[in-house]
Scaffold this motif. Sequence first.
Motif, PDB file in Angstrom:
ATOM      1  N   GLN A 133       0.811  -1.168   0.001  1.00 31.32           N
ATOM      2  CA  GLN A 133       0.275   0.194  -0.024  1.00 31.32           C
ATOM      3  C   GLN A 133       0.948   1.178  -0.177  1.00 31.32           C
ATOM      4  O   GLN A 133       0.589   2.110  -0.757  1.00 31.32           O
ATOM      5  CB  GLN A 133      -1.001  -0.014   1.296  1.00 31.32           C
ATOM      6  CG  GLN A 133      -2.126  -1.103   1.072  1.00 31.32           C
ATOM      7  CD  GLN A 133      -2.760  -1.125   2.450  1.00 31.32           C
ATOM      8  OE1 GLN A 133      -2.389  -0.558   3.477  1.00 31.32           O
ATOM      9  NE2 GLN A 133      -3.937  -1.906   2.308  1.00 31.32           N
ATOM     10  N   LEU A 134       2.056   1.234   0.761  1.00 31.04           N
ATOM     11  CA  LEU A 134       2.878   2.494   0.867  1.00 31.04           C
ATOM     12  C   LEU A 134       3.665   2.488  -0.347  1.00 31.04           C
ATOM     13  O   LEU A 134       3.587   3.738  -0.954  1.00 31.04           O
ATOM     14  CB  LEU A 134       3.973   2.023   1.904  1.00 31.04           C
ATOM     15  CG  LEU A 134       3.595   2.694   3.406  1.00 31.04           C
ATOM     16  CD1 LEU A 134       4.579   2.290   4.138  1.00 31.04           C
ATOM     17  CD2 LEU A 134       3.350   4.015   3.463  1.00 31.04           C
ATOM     18  N   ARG A 135       3.861   1.416  -1.195  1.00 29.24           N
ATOM     19  CA  ARG A 135       4.817   1.514  -2.354  1.00 29.24           C
ATOM     20  C   ARG A 135       3.580   2.227  -3.376  1.00 29.24           C
ATOM     21  O   ARG A 135       3.971   3.193  -4.234  1.00 29.24           O
ATOM     22  CB  ARG A 135       4.972   0.059  -2.817  1.00 29.24           C
ATOM     23  CG  ARG A 135       5.745   0.206  -4.316  1.00 29.24           C
ATOM     24  CD  ARG A 135       5.684  -1.425  -4.681  1.00 29.24           C
ATOM     25  NE  ARG A 135       6.453  -2.295  -3.879  1.00 29.24           N
ATOM     26  CZ  ARG A 135       7.672  -2.294  -3.700  1.00 29.24           C
ATOM     27  NH1 ARG A 135       8.640  -1.589  -4.447  1.00 29.24           N
ATOM     28  NH2 ARG A 135       8.248  -3.013  -3.018  1.00 29.24           N
ATOM     29  N   GLY A 145       2.384   9.733  -5.349  1.00 29.92           N
ATOM     30  CA  GLY A 145       2.884  10.795  -4.928  1.00 29.92           C
ATOM     31  C   GLY A 145       2.457  11.234  -3.490  1.00 29.92           C
ATOM     32  O   GLY A 145       2.623  12.451  -2.985  1.00 29.92           O
ATOM     33  N   LEU A 146       1.708  10.349  -2.862  1.00 29.68           N
ATOM     34  CA  LEU A 146       0.917  11.008  -1.660  1.00 29.68           C
ATOM     35  C   LEU A 146       1.870  10.648  -0.384  1.00 29.68           C
ATOM     36  O   LEU A 146       1.364  11.226   0.757  1.00 29.68           O
ATOM     37  CB  LEU A 146      -0.340  10.026  -1.472  1.00 29.68           C
ATOM     38  CG  LEU A 146      -1.318  10.205  -2.547  1.00 29.68           C
ATOM     39  CD1 LEU A 146      -2.399   9.594  -2.620  1.00 29.68           C
ATOM     40  CD2 LEU A 146      -1.743  11.836  -2.734  1.00 29.68           C
ATOM     41  N   GLU A 164       9.325   6.852   4.083  1.00 34.83           N
ATOM     42  CA  GLU A 164       8.447   5.899   4.756  1.00 34.83           C
ATOM     43  C   GLU A 164       8.497   4.566   4.177  1.00 34.83           C
ATOM     44  O   GLU A 164       8.392   3.560   4.900  1.00 34.83           O
ATOM     45  CB  GLU A 164       6.912   6.481   4.672  1.00 34.83           C
ATOM     46  CG  GLU A 164       6.776   7.686   5.658  1.00 34.83           C
ATOM     47  CD  GLU A 164       5.219   8.044   5.692  1.00 34.83           C
ATOM     48  OE1 GLU A 164       4.572   7.211   6.163  1.00 34.83           O
ATOM     49  OE2 GLU A 164       5.249   9.181   5.604  1.00 34.83           O
ATOM     50  N   LEU A 165       8.837   4.490   2.725  1.00 35.31           N
ATOM     51  CA  LEU A 165       8.556   3.316   2.078  1.00 35.31           C
ATOM     52  C   LEU A 165      10.069   2.481   2.471  1.00 35.31           C
ATOM     53  O   LEU A 165       9.880   1.348   2.560  1.00 35.31           O
ATOM     54  CB  LEU A 165       8.493   3.171   0.584  1.00 35.31           C
ATOM     55  CG  LEU A 165       8.536   2.233  -0.155  1.00 35.31           C
ATOM     56  CD1 LEU A 165       7.625   1.128   0.054  1.00 35.31           C
ATOM     57  CD2 LEU A 165       8.739   2.391  -1.729  1.00 35.31           C
ATOM     58  N   GLU A 166      11.252   2.938   2.595  1.00 37.65           N
ATOM     59  CA  GLU A 166      12.372   2.680   2.803  1.00 37.65           C
ATOM     60  C   GLU A 166      12.255   2.180   4.239  1.00 37.65           C
ATOM     61  O   GLU A 166      12.753   0.998   4.547  1.00 37.65           O
ATOM     62  CB  GLU A 166      13.454   3.631   2.602  1.00 37.65           C
ATOM     63  CG  GLU A 166      13.954   3.912   1.141  1.00 37.65           C
ATOM     64  CD  GLU A 166      14.825   5.203   1.003  1.00 37.65           C
ATOM     65  OE1 GLU A 166      15.101   6.054   2.186  1.00 37.65           O
ATOM     66  OE2 GLU A 166      14.996   5.305  -0.127  1.00 37.65           O
ATOM     67  N   GLN A 167      11.736   2.716   5.224  1.00 35.25           N
ATOM     68  CA  GLN A 167      11.646   2.316   6.522  1.00 35.25           C
ATOM     69  C   GLN A 167      10.716   1.075   6.626  1.00 35.25           C
ATOM     70  O   GLN A 167      10.926   0.210   7.662  1.00 35.25           O
ATOM     71  CB  GLN A 167      10.942   3.535   7.407  1.00 35.25           C
ATOM     72  CG  GLN A 167      11.697   4.716   7.683  1.00 35.25           C
ATOM     73  CD  GLN A 167      11.037   5.802   8.509  1.00 35.25           C
ATOM     74  OE1 GLN A 167       9.726   5.922   8.793  1.00 35.25           O
ATOM     75  NE2 GLN A 167      11.854   6.773   8.933  1.00 35.25           N
ATOM     76  N   SER A 168       9.727   1.006   5.945  1.00 40.34           N
ATOM     77  CA  SER A 168       8.707  -0.263   5.778  1.00 40.34           C
ATOM     78  C   SER A 168       9.635  -1.544   5.158  1.00 40.34           C
ATOM     79  O   SER A 168       9.234  -2.420   5.798  1.00 40.34           O
ATOM     80  CB  SER A 168       7.586   0.260   4.771  1.00 40.34           C
ATOM     81  OG  SER A 168       6.989  -1.019   4.555  1.00 40.34           O
TER      82      SER A 168
END
Length: 184
Positions: free
Chosen positions: A15-17, A23-24, A29-33
């Motif tokens: 979902q983050l990807r 662009g939202l 945050e994706l890297e942390q995920s």
Amino acid sequence: MQEAEVKKAQEKHEQLRQLVVDGLVARVELEQSEQSLAALKAKLETTRQQIVDSDKVVAEVRAEQLAKTQAAAQPKSFVKPTVLRYGGSVGWSLGNLGVVQAFFSSTFGRALPTSAVGQSAAHNRLGWDHRHAVDVPLHPDSREGKGLIGFLQSYGIPFLAFRGAVPGVSTGPHIHIGRPSHRL
């Protein structure tokens, strides 16, 4: 539980990807995920390996217990008209021969007679591995034979005592000190 946690983290990561693509959400945050998901997967793999290792230990313990149970159920000795077998309780090697020789000479006043110490031509012909055994050409029912057998039993030394020839196994009366030979 860990598998459910990894599945949930993967769904959140996907979902983050999509949110990053749209662009939202910031890429950070994706890297942390990704890091969090990788840590969860590593933890799950460690747990799986621990389960496999535990299963191996349990299987080894059960196999040991089964072997001990089977060994305890087998008789240590038995008598047949021609053969007396004693399984013994200690290990035997040719290095222990000196103790037997000392007993025999002090008890009977002469050297222990031996017809084969280790492998011999006769054992080669018969196809027996006799490298760790000694043959003593005494009849097991003779005074010396009975004395030797009593000594071997009292020290837990394994032996076979032949009262006569057994085709393909024994050429005549003797006491075989050590575990039974196996075929070459």
